[in-house]
Design a protein around this motif. Structure first.
Motif, PDB file in Angstrom:
ATOM      1  N   ASP A   1       0.832  -1.199   0.000  1.00  0.00           N
ATOM      2  CA  ASP A   1       0.000   0.000   0.000  1.00  0.00           C
ATOM      3  C   ASP A   1       0.869   1.252   0.000  1.00  0.00           C
ATOM      4  N   PHE A   2       0.714   2.098  -1.024  1.00  0.00           N
ATOM      5  CA  PHE A   2       1.565   3.281  -1.128  1.00  0.00           C
ATOM      6  C   PHE A   2       1.301   4.257   0.009  1.00  0.00           C
ATOM      7  N   GLN A   3       0.047   4.434   0.379  1.00  0.00           N
ATOM      8  CA  GLN A   3      -0.268   5.388   1.442  1.00  0.00           C
ATOM      9  C   GLN A   3       0.382   4.971   2.759  1.00  0.00           C
ATOM     10  N   GLN A   4       0.357   3.684   3.057  1.00  0.00           N
ATOM     11  CA  GLN A   4       1.013   3.226   4.274  1.00  0.00           C
ATOM     12  C   GLN A   4       2.525   3.445   4.188  1.00  0.00           C
ATOM     13  N   ALA A   5       3.108   3.152   3.022  1.00  0.00           N
ATOM     14  CA  ALA A   5       4.548   3.364   2.839  1.00  0.00           C
ATOM     15  C   ALA A   5       4.899   4.838   3.019  1.00  0.00           C
ATOM     16  N   PHE A   6       4.074   5.703   2.456  1.00  0.00           N
ATOM     17  CA  PHE A   6       4.297   7.144   2.594  1.00  0.00           C
ATOM     18  C   PHE A   6       4.210   7.542   4.069  1.00  0.00           C
ATOM     19  N   SER A   7       3.200   7.037   4.760  1.00  0.00           N
ATOM     20  CA  SER A   7       3.021   7.355   6.175  1.00  0.00           C
ATOM     21  C   SER A   7       4.214   6.903   7.004  1.00  0.00           C
ATOM     22  N   LEU A   8       4.728   5.709   6.741  1.00  0.00           N
ATOM     23  CA  LEU A   8       5.891   5.210   7.465  1.00  0.00           C
ATOM     24  C   LEU A   8       7.116   6.087   7.219  1.00  0.00           C
ATOM     25  N   THR A   9       7.271   6.547   5.988  1.00  0.00           N
ATOM     26  CA  THR A   9       8.387   7.438   5.661  1.00  0.00           C
ATOM     27  C   THR A   9       8.288   8.730   6.451  1.00  0.00           C
ATOM     28  N   VAL A  10       7.086   9.287   6.529  1.00  0.00           N
ATOM     29  CA  VAL A  10       6.880  10.520   7.280  1.00  0.00           C
ATOM     30  C   VAL A  10       7.116  10.298   8.770  1.00  0.00           C
ATOM     31  N   GLN A  11       6.772   9.112   9.270  1.00  0.00           N
ATOM     32  CA  GLN A  11       7.008   8.824  10.683  1.00  0.00           C
ATOM     33  C   GLN A  11       8.500   8.838  11.008  1.00  0.00           C
ATOM     34  N   VAL A  12       9.329   8.319  10.107  1.00  0.00           N
ATOM     35  CA  VAL A  12      10.770   8.407  10.313  1.00  0.00           C
ATOM     36  C   VAL A  12      11.211   9.875  10.275  1.00  0.00           C
ATOM     37  N   MET A  13      10.696  10.633   9.320  1.00  0.00           N
ATOM     38  CA  MET A  13      11.036  12.041   9.212  1.00  0.00           C
ATOM     39  C   MET A  13      10.671  12.811  10.480  1.00  0.00           C
ATOM     40  N   ASN A  14       9.526  12.461  11.053  1.00  0.00           N
ATOM     41  CA  ASN A  14       9.094  13.167  12.269  1.00  0.00           C
ATOM     42  C   ASN A  14      10.093  13.010  13.411  1.00  0.00           C
ATOM     43  N   THR A  15      10.792  11.884  13.460  1.00  0.00           N
ATOM     44  CA  THR A  15      11.719  11.642  14.575  1.00  0.00           C
ATOM     45  C   THR A  15      12.971  12.506  14.496  1.00  0.00           C
ATOM     46  N   VAL A  16      13.260  13.073  13.321  1.00  0.00           N
ATOM     47  CA  VAL A  16      14.461  13.910  13.166  1.00  0.00           C
ATOM     48  C   VAL A  16      14.107  15.359  12.827  1.00  0.00           C
ATOM     49  N   THR A  17      12.826  15.695  12.870  1.00  0.00           N
ATOM     50  CA  THR A  17      12.388  17.061  12.597  1.00  0.00           C
ATOM     51  C   THR A  17      12.642  17.936  13.825  1.00  0.00           C
ATOM     52  N   VAL A  18      13.320  19.064  13.622  1.00  0.00           N
ATOM     53  CA  VAL A  18      13.712  19.952  14.719  1.00  0.00           C
ATOM     54  C   VAL A  18      12.682  21.071  14.861  1.00  0.00           C
ATOM     55  N   PRO A  19      12.039  21.217  16.031  1.00  0.00           N
ATOM     56  CA  PRO A  19      11.054  22.287  16.214  1.00  0.00           C
ATOM     57  C   PRO A  19      11.706  23.665  16.164  1.00  0.00           C
ATOM     58  N   GLN A  20      10.905  24.667  15.863  1.00  0.00           N
ATOM     59  CA  GLN A  20      11.393  26.032  15.882  1.00  0.00           C
ATOM     60  C   GLN A  20      11.634  26.486  17.322  1.00  0.00           C
ATOM     61  N   GLY A  21      12.437  27.524  17.467  1.00  0.00           N
ATOM     62  CA  GLY A  21      12.740  28.063  18.784  1.00  0.00           C
ATOM     63  C   GLY A  21      14.172  27.779  19.184  1.00  0.00           C
ATOM     64  N   LEU A  22      14.556  28.274  20.341  1.00  0.00           N
ATOM     65  CA  LEU A  22      15.907  28.052  20.868  1.00  0.00           C
ATOM     66  C   LEU A  22      15.927  26.718  21.616  1.00  0.00           C
ATOM     67  N   GLN A  23      15.900  25.643  20.861  1.00  0.00           N
ATOM     68  CA  GLN A  23      15.810  24.306  21.428  1.00  0.00           C
ATOM     69  C   GLN A  23      17.173  23.820  21.924  1.00  0.00           C
ATOM     70  N   TYR A  24      17.144  23.033  22.990  1.00  0.00           N
ATOM     71  CA  TYR A  24      18.363  22.380  23.460  1.00  0.00           C
ATOM     72  C   TYR A  24      18.692  21.190  22.558  1.00  0.00           C
ATOM     73  N   GLY A  25      19.981  20.854  22.513  1.00  0.00           N
ATOM     74  CA  GLY A  25      20.389  19.647  21.812  1.00  0.00           C
ATOM     75  C   GLY A  25      20.436  19.776  20.304  1.00  0.00           C
ATOM     76  N   THR A  26      20.565  20.994  19.775  1.00  0.00           N
ATOM     77  CA  THR A  26      20.714  21.179  18.332  1.00  0.00           C
ATOM     78  C   THR A  26      22.124  21.647  18.022  1.00  0.00           C
ATOM     79  N   ASP A  27      22.557  21.448  16.773  1.00  0.00           N
ATOM     80  CA  ASP A  27      23.876  21.933  16.394  1.00  0.00           C
ATOM     81  C   ASP A  27      23.755  23.385  15.935  1.00  0.00           C
TER      82      ASP A  27
END
Length: 349
Positions: free
Chosen positions: A252-278
Motif C-alpha cells: 500500500d503506497f499510502q502506508q509506505a508514505f506514512s511510514l516514511t513521514v514517521q521516520v522524518m518526524n523523529t528527526v524534525t527539529v522544532p522552531q525556537g531556541l531548542q536544546y540539543g541542536t547543532d
C-alpha cells in the motif's frame, strides 16, 4: 566572482539535515529534512533539458544537460538575480535520481585538475541531476571528476537512484571519499545520512550500537537530541523497528508514505531556541537551528512531496509532468504555496 562569494556565504551557513532511504519491497521512497537557523523562503524550480530562458545555465555550469530536473533552492536573494536556482539544496530528476547537499564542517575540496572534469562544489548536485540516472554510473565517473571550491562551502553530497541504492560523496583534505550504500541493513548499508563526523564514523557507531544489542540485559537508550550522530542513530533505530515488524513489505503506497513521514518526524527539529541542536557560531547553523522543510521523494514516479515550517500539509509535484507541461522554459513555485489544511466539514453525514 560575486556569484561565487554569495554562494559561499549562503551554503557556508550550513545545511544541517537528515536524509534517509526506506527499504520497502515495492516502493522507492526517501525522505529529507532541511535544518537551518535562517529564514524560510524556498523555491522549487524546473530545469528542462533545452531551456529557452534568457539567463540560460548559470556561471560555472559548462555542461549540456541530458536529463530534466526539479531543484529546491533558497530564494533569499531573488529567483534568478544571482543564479541561485542552480544551487540545489535538493533535487530529483525525471529518471528518479536525487542529489542533496548536507553540511559537513570538515569538508576540504579538491584543487582544479588539468586532466579531470572540474565541477564546482556548489553546483555538484546541479551537475549530477542533469547528467546521471544511476549512482553506479556516477561512482565510476567520479574517478575522472574533481570537486573544487572554497572549503567554506562545507558540504557533502547524498545521491539516491530508483534502484534503492545511495552514494555518499565526501571531500576531506582535498581527497574524495565515496561510499556506496545498498540499503540492505547489514555491513553499514543502513540508508541513513546526516552530518559530521564523516560517514565512516557513523557506520562504526551503528556497528557499536548493534554490538551493545547482543549483550545480556541490554539497556540501549533511544537518543533524544538533534545532534547529527543522534539523528542518524535514531532514524536507523526507527527504520529497523519497522523492518523487524515486516512493515517494509507493505504493498500500500499510502502506508509506505506514512511510514516514511514517521521516520522524518523523529528527526524534525522544532522552531525556537531548542536544546540539543547543532546551533551556534561554531556550527554554521545560526542561533536557532530548526527544520525549514521536509520532503518525501518518490523515485519510481518520480515525484516530490513536501511540507515546510509555515505549512504542515504535504503538497506534491510530478517531476515528468511539470517538465512536459511547461516545455522549454523554467518554472518556479514557492514552497510555502498551497493550503495548510483540508476542510472536510461538508463531507460529514
Amino acid at each position: 566572482m560575486m556569484n561565487i562569494l554569495l554562494l559561499v556565504s549562503l551554503v557556508g551557513s550550513g545545511l544541517a539535515c537528515s536524509d534517509f532511504y526506506m527499504n520497502f519491497t515495492s516502493h522507492k521512497l526517501s525522505g529529507r529534512t532541511m535544518d537551518l537557523g535562517l529564514m524560510s523562503n524556498w523555491t522549487l524550480t524546473s530545469w528542462p533539458t533545452k531551456s529557452e530562458d534568457i539567463n540560460g545555465n548559470p556561471p560555472l555550469a559548462f555542461w549540456t544537460p541530458k536529463i530534466g530536473v526539479v531543484g529546491i533552492t533558497a530564494n533569499w536573494f531573488g529567483d534568478d538575480k544571482y543564479g541561485f536556482p542552480s544551487l540545489f539544496a535538493d533535487s530529483l530528476n525525471e529518471r528518479g535520481l536525487s542529489c542533496s547537499l548536507l553540511a559537513l564542517t570538515m569538508a576540504g575540496y579538491e584543487k582544479k585538475s588539468d586532466t579531470k572534469t572540474n565541477v564546482f562544489a556548489g553546483l555538484f548536485c546541479f551537475y549530477v541531476a542533469q547528467n546521471y540516472d544511476s549512482v553506479y554510473d556516477l561512482k565510476d565517473a567520479l574517478t575522472n571528476i574533481a570537486i573544487w571550491g572554497p572549503d567554506a562551502l562545507a558540504q557533502h553530497f547524498i545521491v539516491h537512484d530508483a534502484s534503492g541504492a545511495s552514494l555518499i560523496v565526501e571531500v576531506v583534505g582535498g581527497k574524495q571519499y565515496v561510499y556506496l550504500d545498498t540499503n540492505t541493513g547489514v555491513n553499514g548499508n543502513v540508508g541513513v545520512f546526516t552530518n559530521e563526523p564523516t560517514f565512516d564514523w557513523h557506520q562504526k557507531n551503528i556497528e557499536h550500537y548493534e554490538w551493545k544489542r547482543t549483550l545480556a540485559r541490554q539497556a540501549v537508550a533511544v537518543p533524544g537530541n538533534f545532534y547529527p550522530e543522534e539523528r542518524f542513530l535514531r532514524a536507523y533505530m526507527v527504520k529497523s523497528g519497522m523492518n523487524e515488524q515486516g512493515l517494509m513489505a507493505t504493498e500500500d503506497f499510502q502506508q509506505a508514505f506514512s511510514l516514511t513521514v514517521q521516520v522524518m518526524n523523529t528527526v524534525t527539529v522544532p522552531q525556537g531556541l531548542q536544546y540539543g541542536t547543532d546551533s551556534g557560531t561554531s556550527s554554521g547553523e545560526g542561533d536557532a537551528d530548526h527544520t525549514c522543510f521536509g520532503i518525501v521523494r518518490d523515485h519510481k514516479e518520480p515525484a516530490i512531496y513536501w511540507r515546510d515550517a509555515t505549512n504542515p500539509t504535504f503538497r506534491k509535484i510530478n517531476v515528468a509532468e511539470v517538465l512536459a507541461t511547461h516545455g522549454p522554459r523554467k518554472r518556479s513555485l514557492k514552497m510555502e504555496t498551497g493550503p495548510f489544511f483540508v476542510d472536510l466539514s461538508k463531507q460529514m453525514h
